[in-house]
Design an enzyme around this catalytic site. Sequence first.
Site, PDB file in Angstrom:
ATOM      1  N   LYS A 123       4.835   3.467  -6.220  1.00 46.07           N
ATOM      2  CA  LYS A 123       6.040   2.655  -6.084  1.00 46.07           C
ATOM      3  C   LYS A 123       6.404   2.057  -7.432  1.00 46.07           C
ATOM      4  O   LYS A 123       5.596   1.367  -8.066  1.00 46.07           O
ATOM      5  CB  LYS A 123       5.855   1.543  -5.047  1.00 46.07           C
ATOM      6  CG  LYS A 123       7.146   0.783  -4.766  1.00 46.07           C
ATOM      7  CD  LYS A 123       7.018  -0.104  -3.546  1.00 46.07           C
ATOM      8  CE  LYS A 123       8.305  -0.870  -3.268  1.00 46.07           C
ATOM      9  NZ  LYS A 123       9.434   0.033  -2.975  1.00 46.07           N
ATOM     10  N   HIS A 166       1.663  -2.418  -2.437  1.00 44.04           N
ATOM     11  CA  HIS A 166       2.158  -1.066  -2.182  1.00 44.04           C
ATOM     12  C   HIS A 166       1.318  -0.045  -2.940  1.00 44.04           C
ATOM     13  O   HIS A 166       0.519  -0.399  -3.811  1.00 44.04           O
ATOM     14  CB  HIS A 166       3.626  -0.926  -2.617  1.00 44.04           C
ATOM     15  CG  HIS A 166       4.603  -1.539  -1.668  1.00 44.04           C
ATOM     16  ND1 HIS A 166       4.941  -2.875  -1.724  1.00 44.04           N
ATOM     17  CD2 HIS A 166       5.314  -1.015  -0.638  1.00 44.04           C
ATOM     18  CE1 HIS A 166       5.831  -3.140  -0.769  1.00 44.04           C
ATOM     19  NE2 HIS A 166       6.070  -2.032  -0.109  1.00 44.04           N
TER      20      HIS A 166
END
Length: 248
Positions: free
Chosen positions: A154, A150
Amino acid sequence: MRARRLAIRGNPRRIAIIGDGQMGRAIDALARERGWDVVAMIGMRGNEDGKGITSESLGGADVAVEFTEPSAALANVTACLRAKCPVVVGTTGWHDSLPAVEKIAKETGAPLLWASNFSTGVNVFVEIVRRAGELMKANAEFDAHIVETHHTRKKDAPSGTAIAIEKAVEQTLGREVPITSIRTGSVPGTHELTFDSAFEQISLTHTARDRRVFAEGALRAAEWLTKTKPVGGVYTMQHVLGIRPEEQ
């Protein structure tokens, strides 16, 4: 906490968005394209002071969508339920509190629909890897592992989606599946399950190309809540997609 009231254009589908970050803005833009009335946009900290989310600040919304931060999600969700507003929650990292929230949902009669990932493809992918684990159960020579990647913003690792994949595979495979988390660049989200042996390898991958896929799924969930009007309780994307609803 920042809240602003937006003009109602007369469409009966009224939505409040809690969280004005990247996901909140994506949902806002897509909702307008799809003909929703965005009646309120509330900032990332939402109900931080205990007064930020009320029936009034929600603008009479038929449904709220919450994408904020793990530290804020529980207060935001609870406030929506207390205001008797159905709520779709995409924030991850707070799900240990689900039993307590479910109790509030049942008390107030307002439904909560949550998902670690609102992508339709991801939710189908979880079912695919569940079946893959079942097929590989008798083949102990294959190790299984998950790699999830990600963007650097995040905060939770592993991701809620990776945990959902892990649980689905372990349930049918019958043994531990480790997760490796990578945070780099602006990757929307990639999840790969690999079965590896000495002489061969099987990989199953889901790749999100655009964050709008999560906004699309969140709006699909919001529409399901407004159309089906389920009683207070906790629901998931499996209900929305009709995947094993009898097990939910």
